[in-house]
Scaffold this motif. Structure first.
Motif, PDB file in Angstrom:
ATOM      1  N   LEU A  14     -13.250  -5.751   0.716  1.00 33.27           N
ATOM      2  CA  LEU A  14     -12.622  -5.452   2.018  1.00 33.27           C
ATOM      3  C   LEU A  14     -11.611  -4.318   1.887  1.00 33.27           C
ATOM      4  O   LEU A  14     -11.511  -3.457   2.766  1.00 33.27           O
ATOM      5  CB  LEU A  14     -11.939  -6.700   2.587  1.00 33.27           C
ATOM      6  N   MET A  15     -10.871  -4.310   0.789  1.00 32.88           N
ATOM      7  CA  MET A  15      -9.879  -3.256   0.566  1.00 32.88           C
ATOM      8  C   MET A  15     -10.568  -1.910   0.320  1.00 32.88           C
ATOM      9  O   MET A  15     -10.158  -0.892   0.868  1.00 32.88           O
ATOM     10  CB  MET A  15      -8.979  -3.610  -0.629  1.00 32.88           C
ATOM     11  N   GLU A  16     -11.628  -1.907  -0.502  1.00 34.64           N
ATOM     12  CA  GLU A  16     -12.327  -0.655  -0.802  1.00 34.64           C
ATOM     13  C   GLU A  16     -12.962  -0.057   0.450  1.00 34.64           C
ATOM     14  O   GLU A  16     -13.014   1.169   0.594  1.00 34.64           O
ATOM     15  CB  GLU A  16     -13.402  -0.899  -1.862  1.00 34.64           C
ATOM     16  N   LYS A  17     -13.438  -0.906   1.343  1.00 33.93           N
ATOM     17  CA  LYS A  17     -14.061  -0.432   2.577  1.00 33.93           C
ATOM     18  C   LYS A  17     -13.021  -0.151   3.667  1.00 33.93           C
ATOM     19  O   LYS A  17     -13.378   0.217   4.778  1.00 33.93           O
ATOM     20  CB  LYS A  17     -15.093  -1.443   3.072  1.00 33.93           C
ATOM     21  N   ARG A  18     -11.758  -0.332   3.347  1.00 34.80           N
ATOM     22  CA  ARG A  18     -10.629  -0.090   4.270  1.00 34.80           C
ATOM     23  C   ARG A  18     -10.767  -0.911   5.555  1.00 34.80           C
ATOM     24  O   ARG A  18     -10.430  -0.466   6.640  1.00 34.80           O
ATOM     25  CB  ARG A  18     -10.491   1.402   4.581  1.00 34.80           C
ATOM     26  N   MET A  19     -11.269  -2.138   5.386  1.00 35.73           N
ATOM     27  CA  MET A  19     -11.381  -3.067   6.506  1.00 35.73           C
ATOM     28  C   MET A  19     -10.143  -3.959   6.592  1.00 35.73           C
ATOM     29  O   MET A  19      -9.942  -4.642   7.593  1.00 35.73           O
ATOM     30  CB  MET A  19     -12.631  -3.927   6.363  1.00 35.73           C
ATOM     31  N   ALA A  20      -9.340  -3.973   5.544  1.00 36.64           N
ATOM     32  CA  ALA A  20      -8.136  -4.794   5.497  1.00 36.64           C
ATOM     33  C   ALA A  20      -6.995  -3.979   4.908  1.00 36.64           C
ATOM     34  O   ALA A  20      -7.199  -3.163   4.016  1.00 36.64           O
ATOM     35  CB  ALA A  20      -8.374  -6.041   4.652  1.00 36.64           C
ATOM     36  N   ALA A  21      -5.790  -4.226   5.410  1.00 38.78           N
ATOM     37  CA  ALA A  21      -4.608  -3.563   4.871  1.00 38.78           C
ATOM     38  C   ALA A  21      -4.056  -4.347   3.689  1.00 38.78           C
ATOM     39  O   ALA A  21      -3.461  -3.777   2.781  1.00 38.78           O
ATOM     40  CB  ALA A  21      -3.541  -3.438   5.948  1.00 38.78           C
ATOM     41  N   CYS A  22      -4.253  -5.658   3.723  1.00 39.60           N
ATOM     42  CA  CYS A  22      -3.701  -6.523   2.697  1.00 39.60           C
ATOM     43  C   CYS A  22      -4.532  -7.801   2.629  1.00 39.60           C
ATOM     44  O   CYS A  22      -4.968  -8.309   3.663  1.00 39.60           O
ATOM     45  CB  CYS A  22      -2.252  -6.853   3.045  1.00 39.60           C
ATOM     46  N   VAL A  23      -4.740  -8.311   1.421  1.00 36.95           N
ATOM     47  CA  VAL A  23      -5.436  -9.580   1.229  1.00 36.95           C
ATOM     48  C   VAL A  23      -4.619 -10.417   0.254  1.00 36.95           C
ATOM     49  O   VAL A  23      -4.357  -9.976  -0.867  1.00 36.95           O
ATOM     50  CB  VAL A  23      -6.860  -9.358   0.661  1.00 36.95           C
ATOM     51  N   ASN A  24      -4.192 -11.592   0.691  1.00 30.75           N
ATOM     52  CA  ASN A  24      -3.555 -12.558  -0.208  1.00 30.75           C
ATOM     53  C   ASN A  24      -4.619 -13.532  -0.673  1.00 30.75           C
ATOM     54  O   ASN A  24      -5.433 -13.996   0.122  1.00 30.75           O
ATOM     55  CB  ASN A  24      -2.458 -13.365   0.496  1.00 30.75           C
ATOM     56  N   ILE A  25      -4.582 -13.840  -1.959  1.00 32.52           N
ATOM     57  CA  ILE A  25      -5.473 -14.855  -2.513  1.00 32.52           C
ATOM     58  C   ILE A  25      -4.572 -16.042  -2.848  1.00 32.52           C
ATOM     59  O   ILE A  25      -3.811 -16.005  -3.820  1.00 32.52           O
ATOM     60  CB  ILE A  25      -6.222 -14.326  -3.749  1.00 32.52           C
TER      61      ILE A  25
ATOM     62  N   ARG B 291      -5.064  -9.231   6.538  1.00 28.53           N
ATOM     63  CA  ARG B 291      -4.427  -8.540   7.670  1.00 28.53           C
ATOM     64  C   ARG B 291      -5.217  -7.294   8.009  1.00 28.53           C
ATOM     65  O   ARG B 291      -5.547  -6.500   7.128  1.00 28.53           O
ATOM     66  CB  ARG B 291      -2.986  -8.139   7.327  1.00 28.53           C
ATOM     67  N   THR B 292      -5.513  -7.138   9.314  1.00 22.49           N
ATOM     68  CA  THR B 292      -6.331  -6.020   9.768  1.00 22.49           C
ATOM     69  C   THR B 292      -6.038  -5.718  11.228  1.00 22.49           C
ATOM     70  O   THR B 292      -5.260  -6.418  11.873  1.00 22.49           O
ATOM     71  CB  THR B 292      -7.833  -6.334   9.553  1.00 22.49           C
ATOM     72  N   ARG B 293      -6.699  -4.695  11.727  1.00 22.65           N
ATOM     73  CA  ARG B 293      -6.667  -4.403  13.162  1.00 22.65           C
ATOM     74  C   ARG B 293      -7.596  -5.391  13.872  1.00 22.65           C
ATOM     75  O   ARG B 293      -8.657  -5.726  13.348  1.00 22.65           O
ATOM     76  CB  ARG B 293      -7.212  -3.004  13.451  1.00 22.65           C
ATOM     77  N   THR B 294      -7.232  -5.794  15.056  1.00 25.14           N
ATOM     78  CA  THR B 294      -8.090  -6.691  15.831  1.00 25.14           C
ATOM     79  C   THR B 294      -9.428  -6.024  16.132  1.00 25.14           C
ATOM     80  O   THR B 294     -10.467  -6.690  16.152  1.00 25.14           O
ATOM     81  CB  THR B 294      -7.381  -7.128  17.129  1.00 25.14           C
TER      82      THR B 294
ATOM     83  N   SER C  55     -16.593  -6.485  12.867  1.00 26.87           N
ATOM     84  CA  SER C  55     -17.314  -5.838  11.768  1.00 26.87           C
ATOM     85  C   SER C  55     -16.924  -6.464  10.428  1.00 26.87           C
ATOM     86  O   SER C  55     -17.774  -6.634   9.546  1.00 26.87           O
ATOM     87  CB  SER C  55     -17.110  -4.328  11.769  1.00 26.87           C
ATOM     88  N   LEU C  56     -15.664  -6.851  10.268  1.00 33.75           N
ATOM     89  CA  LEU C  56     -15.225  -7.515   9.044  1.00 33.75           C
ATOM     90  C   LEU C  56     -15.931  -8.872   8.909  1.00 33.75           C
ATOM     91  O   LEU C  56     -16.431  -9.223   7.833  1.00 33.75           O
ATOM     92  CB  LEU C  56     -13.702  -7.703   9.075  1.00 33.75           C
ATOM     93  N   THR C  57     -16.012  -9.614   9.997  1.00 29.86           N
ATOM     94  CA  THR C  57     -16.684 -10.918   9.996  1.00 29.86           C
ATOM     95  C   THR C  57     -18.152 -10.775   9.611  1.00 29.86           C
ATOM     96  O   THR C  57     -18.662 -11.517   8.766  1.00 29.86           O
ATOM     97  CB  THR C  57     -16.553 -11.590  11.383  1.00 29.86           C
ATOM     98  N   GLU C  58     -18.836  -9.825  10.216  1.00 34.53           N
ATOM     99  CA  GLU C  58     -20.253  -9.603   9.896  1.00 34.53           C
ATOM    100  C   GLU C  58     -20.431  -9.217   8.431  1.00 34.53           C
ATOM    101  O   GLU C  58     -21.350  -9.699   7.758  1.00 34.53           O
ATOM    102  CB  GLU C  58     -20.830  -8.523  10.805  1.00 34.53           C
TER     103      GLU C  58
ATOM    104  N   ILE D  16     -21.999 -11.084   2.559  1.00 34.34           N
ATOM    105  CA  ILE D  16     -21.778 -11.143   1.107  1.00 34.34           C
ATOM    106  C   ILE D  16     -21.260 -12.493   0.627  1.00 34.34           C
ATOM    107  O   ILE D  16     -21.200 -12.735  -0.576  1.00 34.34           O
ATOM    108  CB  ILE D  16     -20.813 -10.023   0.643  1.00 34.34           C
ATOM    109  N   HIS D  17     -20.866 -13.365   1.534  1.00 39.98           N
ATOM    110  CA  HIS D  17     -20.265 -14.655   1.170  1.00 39.98           C
ATOM    111  C   HIS D  17     -21.346 -15.618   0.679  1.00 39.98           C
ATOM    112  O   HIS D  17     -22.432 -15.676   1.252  1.00 39.98           O
ATOM    113  CB  HIS D  17     -19.541 -15.242   2.382  1.00 39.98           C
TER     114      HIS D  17
END
Length: 175
Positions: free
Chosen positions: A87-98, A123-126, A131-134, A139-140
């Motif tokens: 998600l980070m590499e595709k710039r679909m998210a600004a931040c991901v907490n694991i 965290r992302t734009r609404t 597209s992030l969900t799809e 890949i999940h």
């Protein structure tokens, strides 16, 4: 019959003077109107983003719902890291907490299941949620992964601006 028809037309011409009925839109005029509407529809996402940024700049306030937080459960830490990094590499998210392993109970195919999972907090734009969900669904490893989105109602304007910088309006997909 011609007399009656003529009378009806006289009534029409009295109601609608010739000057007003002669101003019809020509074919090029219709094409211009339709083209303008299509252009507005095509530019809607860009215009919406610009209007939100302009509103925030002029009023110094946040437009509720412009950003979202997404929860994604993963079966293990490696899957969580792989999805988060992608998600980070595709710039679909600004931040991901694991977040650390949690105990989970859920119904699946009519039975209560016990499992441990890793939670991603994204965290992302609404505007990116669909597209992030799809993408995540593609890949999940789960047949029906948990993807829950919550719009952000308010927060630090500087942080929200950072999300906008980190996540463009359309995702970057490297080749």
């Amino acid at each position: 019959m011609a007399f009656i028809h003529s009378g009806k037309m006289d009534w029409w011409y009295q109601r609608c003077p010739k000057d007003s009925t002669s101003h019809t839109v020509s074919r090029p005029g219709y094409m211009l109107i339709v083209g303008g509407l299509l252009l507005m529809l095509a530019l809607y996402p860009v215009l919406k983003t610009l209007s939100i940024q302009l509103h925030s700049a002029l009023t110094g306030s946040y437009v509720a719902g412009h950003h979202s937080v997404i929860l994604i459960n993963c079966p293990n830490e490696q899957v969580a890291k792989d999805i988060g990094r992608s998600l980070m590499e595709k710039r679909m998210a600004a931040c991901v907490n694991i977040l650390p392993r949690t105990a989970t109970m859920y119904y699946w195919k009519g039975e209560i299941q016990d499992a441990t999972e890793i939670l991603l907090l994204v965290r992302t734009r609404t505007s990116m949620v669909q597209s992030l969900t799809e993408y995540v669904r593609s890949i999940h490893p789960y047949e029906n992964p948990e993807l829950l989105s919550f719009p952000v109602e308010d927060g630090s304007l500087d942080y929200m601006a950072w999300i906008d910088e980190a996540v463009p309006d359309s995702p970057y997909i490297p080749t």
